[in-house]
Design a protein around this motif. Structure first.
Motif, PDB file in Angstrom:
ATOM      1  N   LEU A  43       2.307  37.738  12.906  1.00  0.00           N
ATOM      2  CA  LEU A  43       2.597  39.049  12.047  1.00  0.00           C
ATOM      3  C   LEU A  43       3.898  39.323  11.989  1.00  0.00           C
ATOM      4  CD1 LEU A  43       0.807  40.980  10.622  1.00  0.00           C
ATOM      5  CD2 LEU A  43       0.521  42.345  12.879  1.00  0.00           C
ATOM      6  N   HIS A  44       4.721  39.104  13.153  1.00  0.00           N
ATOM      7  CA  HIS A  44       6.102  39.470  12.743  1.00  0.00           C
ATOM      8  C   HIS A  44       6.631  38.740  11.751  1.00  0.00           C
ATOM      9  CE1 HIS A  44       5.780  40.885  16.916  1.00  0.00           C
ATOM     10  NE2 HIS A  44       6.080  39.817  17.576  1.00  0.00           N
ATOM     11  N   THR A  45       6.331  37.483  11.713  1.00  0.00           N
ATOM     12  CA  THR A  45       6.901  36.563  10.574  1.00  0.00           C
ATOM     13  C   THR A  45       6.393  36.885   9.213  1.00  0.00           C
ATOM     14  OG1 THR A  45       6.870  34.467  12.013  1.00  0.00           O
ATOM     15  CG2 THR A  45       7.074  33.977   9.911  1.00  0.00           C
ATOM     16  N   VAL A  46       5.207  37.240   9.204  1.00  0.00           N
ATOM     17  CA  VAL A  46       4.613  37.722   7.825  1.00  0.00           C
ATOM     18  C   VAL A  46       5.279  39.244   7.547  1.00  0.00           C
ATOM     19  CG1 VAL A  46       2.589  38.791   6.758  1.00  0.00           C
ATOM     20  CG2 VAL A  46       2.420  36.859   8.022  1.00  0.00           C
ATOM     21  N   THR A  47       5.569  40.009   8.398  1.00  0.00           N
ATOM     22  CA  THR A  47       6.239  41.382   8.282  1.00  0.00           C
ATOM     23  C   THR A  47       7.545  41.246   7.656  1.00  0.00           C
ATOM     24  OG1 THR A  47       4.915  42.228   9.876  1.00  0.00           O
ATOM     25  CG2 THR A  47       6.833  43.555   9.497  1.00  0.00           C
ATOM     26  N   ILE A  48       8.069  40.197   8.488  1.00  0.00           N
ATOM     27  CA  ILE A  48       9.830  40.170   7.873  1.00  0.00           C
ATOM     28  C   ILE A  48       9.973  39.384   6.629  1.00  0.00           C
ATOM     29  CG2 ILE A  48      11.903  38.649   8.261  1.00  0.00           C
ATOM     30  CD1 ILE A  48      11.139  39.267  11.339  1.00  0.00           C
ATOM     31  N   ILE A  49       8.996  38.400   6.333  1.00  0.00           N
ATOM     32  CA  ILE A  49       8.919  37.728   4.963  1.00  0.00           C
ATOM     33  C   ILE A  49       8.454  38.821   3.924  1.00  0.00           C
ATOM     34  CG2 ILE A  49       7.579  36.183   3.381  1.00  0.00           C
ATOM     35  CD1 ILE A  49       7.501  34.434   5.997  1.00  0.00           C
ATOM     36  N   LEU A  50       7.515  39.849   4.261  1.00  0.00           N
ATOM     37  CA  LEU A  50       7.082  41.020   3.280  1.00  0.00           C
ATOM     38  C   LEU A  50       8.212  41.823   3.230  1.00  0.00           C
ATOM     39  CD1 LEU A  50       4.912  42.360   1.833  1.00  0.00           C
ATOM     40  CD2 LEU A  50       4.355  43.403   4.052  1.00  0.00           C
ATOM     41  N   PHE A  51       8.967  42.255   4.189  1.00  0.00           N
ATOM     42  CA  PHE A  51      10.187  43.104   3.833  1.00  0.00           C
ATOM     43  C   PHE A  51      11.126  42.642   3.058  1.00  0.00           C
ATOM     44  CE2 PHE A  51      14.474  44.940   5.512  1.00  0.00           C
ATOM     45  CZ  PHE A  51      14.138  46.095   4.901  1.00  0.00           C
ATOM     46  N   ILE A  52      11.645  41.250   3.216  1.00  0.00           N
ATOM     47  CA  ILE A  52      12.200  40.505   2.179  1.00  0.00           C
ATOM     48  C   ILE A  52      12.054  40.760   0.781  1.00  0.00           C
ATOM     49  CG2 ILE A  52      13.642  38.457   1.598  1.00  0.00           C
ATOM     50  CD1 ILE A  52      13.698  37.824   4.842  1.00  0.00           C
ATOM     51  N   SER A  53      10.657  40.451   0.786  1.00  0.00           N
ATOM     52  CA  SER A  53       9.844  40.347  -0.434  1.00  0.00           C
ATOM     53  C   SER A  53      10.039  41.873  -1.244  1.00  0.00           C
ATOM     54  CB  SER A  53       8.452  39.874  -0.271  1.00  0.00           C
ATOM     55  OG  SER A  53       8.438  38.657   0.045  1.00  0.00           O
ATOM     56  N   VAL A  54       9.716  42.733  -0.404  1.00  0.00           N
ATOM     57  CA  VAL A  54       9.549  44.098  -0.910  1.00  0.00           C
ATOM     58  C   VAL A  54      11.214  44.531  -1.421  1.00  0.00           C
ATOM     59  CG1 VAL A  54       9.556  46.562  -0.274  1.00  0.00           C
ATOM     60  CG2 VAL A  54       8.032  45.058   0.455  1.00  0.00           C
ATOM     61  N   LEU A  55      12.034  44.245  -0.770  1.00  0.00           N
ATOM     62  CA  LEU A  55      13.591  44.589  -0.991  1.00  0.00           C
ATOM     63  C   LEU A  55      13.952  43.703  -2.268  1.00  0.00           C
ATOM     64  CD1 LEU A  55      15.593  44.141   2.131  1.00  0.00           C
ATOM     65  CD2 LEU A  55      14.803  46.132   1.094  1.00  0.00           C
ATOM     66  N   ALA A  56      13.505  42.443  -2.530  1.00  0.00           N
ATOM     67  CA  ALA A  56      13.784  41.581  -3.782  1.00  0.00           C
ATOM     68  C   ALA A  56      13.004  42.261  -4.854  1.00  0.00           C
ATOM     69  CB  ALA A  56      13.088  40.103  -3.599  1.00  0.00           C
ATOM     70  N   ALA A  57      11.757  42.786  -4.868  1.00  0.00           N
ATOM     71  CA  ALA A  57      11.007  43.351  -5.912  1.00  0.00           C
ATOM     72  C   ALA A  57      11.682  44.659  -6.484  1.00  0.00           C
ATOM     73  CB  ALA A  57       9.431  43.669  -5.650  1.00  0.00           C
ATOM     74  N   SER A  58      12.392  45.284  -5.184  1.00  0.00           N
ATOM     75  CA  SER A  58      12.995  46.794  -5.588  1.00  0.00           C
ATOM     76  C   SER A  58      14.162  46.217  -6.484  1.00  0.00           C
ATOM     77  CB  SER A  58      13.297  47.144  -4.274  1.00  0.00           C
ATOM     78  OG  SER A  58      14.173  48.388  -4.858  1.00  0.00           O
ATOM     79  N   VAL A  59      14.770  45.090  -6.329  1.00  0.00           N
ATOM     80  CA  VAL A  59      15.957  44.675  -6.953  1.00  0.00           C
ATOM     81  C   VAL A  59      15.716  44.331  -8.569  1.00  0.00           C
ATOM     82  CG1 VAL A  59      17.941  42.921  -7.076  1.00  0.00           C
ATOM     83  CG2 VAL A  59      17.242  44.079  -5.230  1.00  0.00           C
ATOM     84  N   ILE A  60      14.464  43.620  -8.570  1.00  0.00           N
ATOM     85  CA  ILE A  60      13.874  43.035  -9.838  1.00  0.00           C
ATOM     86  C   ILE A  60      13.609  44.269 -10.639  1.00  0.00           C
ATOM     87  CG2 ILE A  60      12.185  41.676 -10.988  1.00  0.00           C
ATOM     88  CD1 ILE A  60      12.178  39.804  -8.578  1.00  0.00           C
ATOM     89  N   ARG A  61      12.961  45.326 -10.103  1.00  0.00           N
ATOM     90  CA  ARG A  61      12.518  46.534 -11.015  1.00  0.00           C
ATOM     91  C   ARG A  61      13.509  47.239 -11.493  1.00  0.00           C
ATOM     92  NH1 ARG A  61       8.431  47.270  -6.579  1.00  0.00           N
ATOM     93  NH2 ARG A  61      10.014  48.597  -5.632  1.00  0.00           N
ATOM     94  N   ASN A  62      14.755  47.197 -10.558  1.00  0.00           N
ATOM     95  CA  ASN A  62      15.780  48.015 -10.889  1.00  0.00           C
ATOM     96  C   ASN A  62      16.517  47.290 -12.042  1.00  0.00           C
ATOM     97  OD1 ASN A  62      18.104  50.166 -10.656  1.00  0.00           O
ATOM     98  ND2 ASN A  62      19.034  48.421 -10.124  1.00  0.00           N
ATOM     99  N   LYS A  63      16.877  45.943 -12.061  1.00  0.00           N
ATOM    100  CA  LYS A  63      17.206  45.123 -13.159  1.00  0.00           C
ATOM    101  C   LYS A  63      16.479  45.310 -14.361  1.00  0.00           C
ATOM    102  CE  LYS A  63      19.927  41.843 -10.582  1.00  0.00           C
ATOM    103  NZ  LYS A  63      20.381  40.284 -10.583  1.00  0.00           N
ATOM    104  N   ASN A  64      15.145  45.068 -14.304  1.00  0.00           N
ATOM    105  CA  ASN A  64      14.439  45.475 -15.392  1.00  0.00           C
ATOM    106  C   ASN A  64      14.434  46.647 -16.270  1.00  0.00           C
ATOM    107  OD1 ASN A  64      13.186  42.822 -15.227  1.00  0.00           O
ATOM    108  ND2 ASN A  64      11.293  43.498 -14.074  1.00  0.00           N
ATOM    109  N   LYS A  65      14.733  47.877 -15.462  1.00  0.00           N
ATOM    110  CA  LYS A  65      14.910  49.258 -15.867  1.00  0.00           C
ATOM    111  C   LYS A  65      16.243  49.172 -16.675  1.00  0.00           C
ATOM    112  CE  LYS A  65      12.138  51.647 -12.702  1.00  0.00           C
ATOM    113  NZ  LYS A  65      12.183  52.676 -11.804  1.00  0.00           N
ATOM    114  N   SER A  66      16.987  48.386 -16.213  1.00  0.00           N
ATOM    115  CA  SER A  66      18.401  48.281 -16.706  1.00  0.00           C
ATOM    116  C   SER A  66      18.641  47.802 -17.934  1.00  0.00           C
ATOM    117  CB  SER A  66      19.599  47.940 -15.823  1.00  0.00           C
ATOM    118  OG  SER A  66      19.465  48.732 -14.612  1.00  0.00           O
ATOM    119  N   VAL A  67      17.624  46.890 -18.468  1.00  0.00           N
ATOM    120  CA  VAL A  67      17.917  45.917 -19.666  1.00  0.00           C
ATOM    121  C   VAL A  67      17.208  46.885 -20.824  1.00  0.00           C
ATOM    122  CG1 VAL A  67      16.694  44.004 -20.798  1.00  0.00           C
ATOM    123  CG2 VAL A  67      17.005  43.928 -18.365  1.00  0.00           C
TER     124      VAL A  67
END
Length: 361
Positions: free
Chosen positions: A337-361
């Motif tokens: 669950l540590h591993t899943v959590t850290i991977i999930l956190f990285i994914s959440v950060l990446a999704a936030s970046v992608i959402r921000n870029k999509n809003k900027s387009v």
């Protein structure tokens, strides 16, 4: 800063740090009993070095190099990243340890330069943290066991984080007496680390007392007591910090209450309450600020940040329950669950970046 390294060169170093994180987690799971293949038996001992030097050492020294704004300072994250890559590739352990010594030496010099430029308690604290990393790496290169090295590597991470929080605590204007108490707790930790590392047998009582003293000082003086009342990213960061302080207190109580920490049970609980509970809660809280400073990529806040933060706490509760109940399955469940959590956190950060870029387009 015109002498600073361009972002396009920083990102590969940062990615190398994350590769160390992935391999470090993978090896950590094998140590917990998950039947995953390893290239060689020697990799079994690389979990700590890859997590502390390869990942955290690279990220912390990269952040410090960006702050100091001079290209020579990037030798620290570069050396730690290359050293970790060589360890992963199966190169002789002493070469990886030597590169870790080089990395920590450069970070110590950079921290000294920052202190001489700005003579404040927090810059002195960050210098002490870097020297802890250096001392631990020198011991590692000299053939000391990782058990002897770990108290200094713990000091590197704990004191670095405390130093950064101390910088922010200046807004709270701690009194002179409060600053004296902090210095006392810092000296207590260094003495405790020395006893735990170099003593005839590992005694963590003094080090654990210092952890409790530092936690109480932070809870009293950190601005988190005020920022938890706010909203959005500010409240999320405060929540992550409070989780980290609780785990630091838990580690101190474990080390103080047990006469000797046993490998596979109480030592595992003590060390991971620090490395995962305290350090990773702080990483989760500060990542939306630290990584944009390094990469110049904005990470907007999203309430989804709370999910991996909550799962991190759950995973640690599972692991510690497994440690003290001698239940291997609970420890293994906590580890995965540590591993899943850290991977999930990285994914959440990446999704936030992608959402921000999509809003900027």
């Amino acid at each position: 800063m015109k002498n600073n390294l361009a972002v396009r060169y920083r990102i590969p170093i940062l990615m190398a740090g994350f590769i160390s994180l992935v391999f470090g987690m993978y090896i950590g799971l094998t140590r917990l009993g998950w039947n995953f293949p390893l290239a060689s038996a020697t990799q079994f001992a690389l979990h700590g070095p890859l997590m502390v030097c390869g990942f955290l050492g690279t990220v912390i020294s990269l952040e410090r190099a960006v702050a100091i704004g001079e290209r020579w300072a990037y030798g620290s994250p570069l050396a730690s990243a290359v050293g970790a890559a060589l360890l992963i590739a199966g190169v002789n352990l002493s070469i990886g340890a030597l590169l870790a010594v080089i990395a920590s030496t450069i970070l110590s010099v950079a921290s000294l330069k920052i202190f001489l430029r700005q003579r404040e308690l927090f810059t002195f604290t960050l210098l002490i943290a870097a020297c802890c990393w250096l001392l631990g790496c020198v011991l590692w290169l000299g053939g000391s066991s990782l058990a002897q090295v770990m108290p200094w590597w713990m000091g590197f991470l704990i004191i670095t984080i405390v130093g950064e929080r101390l910088e922010l605590s200046r807004f709270m204007r701690p009194a002179y007496g409060s600053r004296v108490l902090f210095v006392f707790a810092l000296l207590l930790f260094l003495a405790g680390a020395g006893i735990a590392s170099l003593g005839a047998w590992q005694d963590f009582h003094l080090l654990s007392t210092a952890l409790i003293a530092m936690t109480l000082w932070l809870m009293r003086n950190d601005i988190v007591r005020h920022t938890i009342k706010q909203r959005g990213l500010t409240r999320y960061i405060a929540a992550a910090l409070i989780c980290g302080y609780i785990w630091l207190m838990v580690a101190g109580m474990i080390g103080l209450s047990l006469p000797q920490l046993n490998a596979g049970s109480s030592y595992d609980a003590f060390s991971h309450a620090i490395f995962l509970g305290f350090v990773f809660s702080m990483i989760f809280g500060h990542a939306p600020i630290i990584f944009p400073a390094i990469t110049k990529i904005k990470i907007p806040y999203h309430p989804g940040f709370y999910l991996p933060l909550i799962l991190l706490q759950v995973s640690l509760l599972l692991r510690l329950a497994g440690d003290f109940l001698y239940a291997a399955n609970l420890r293994k469940a906590g580890g995965i669950l540590h591993t899943v959590t850290i991977i999930l956190f990285i994914s959440v950060l990446a999704a936030s970046v992608i959402r921000n870029k999509n809003k900027s387009v």
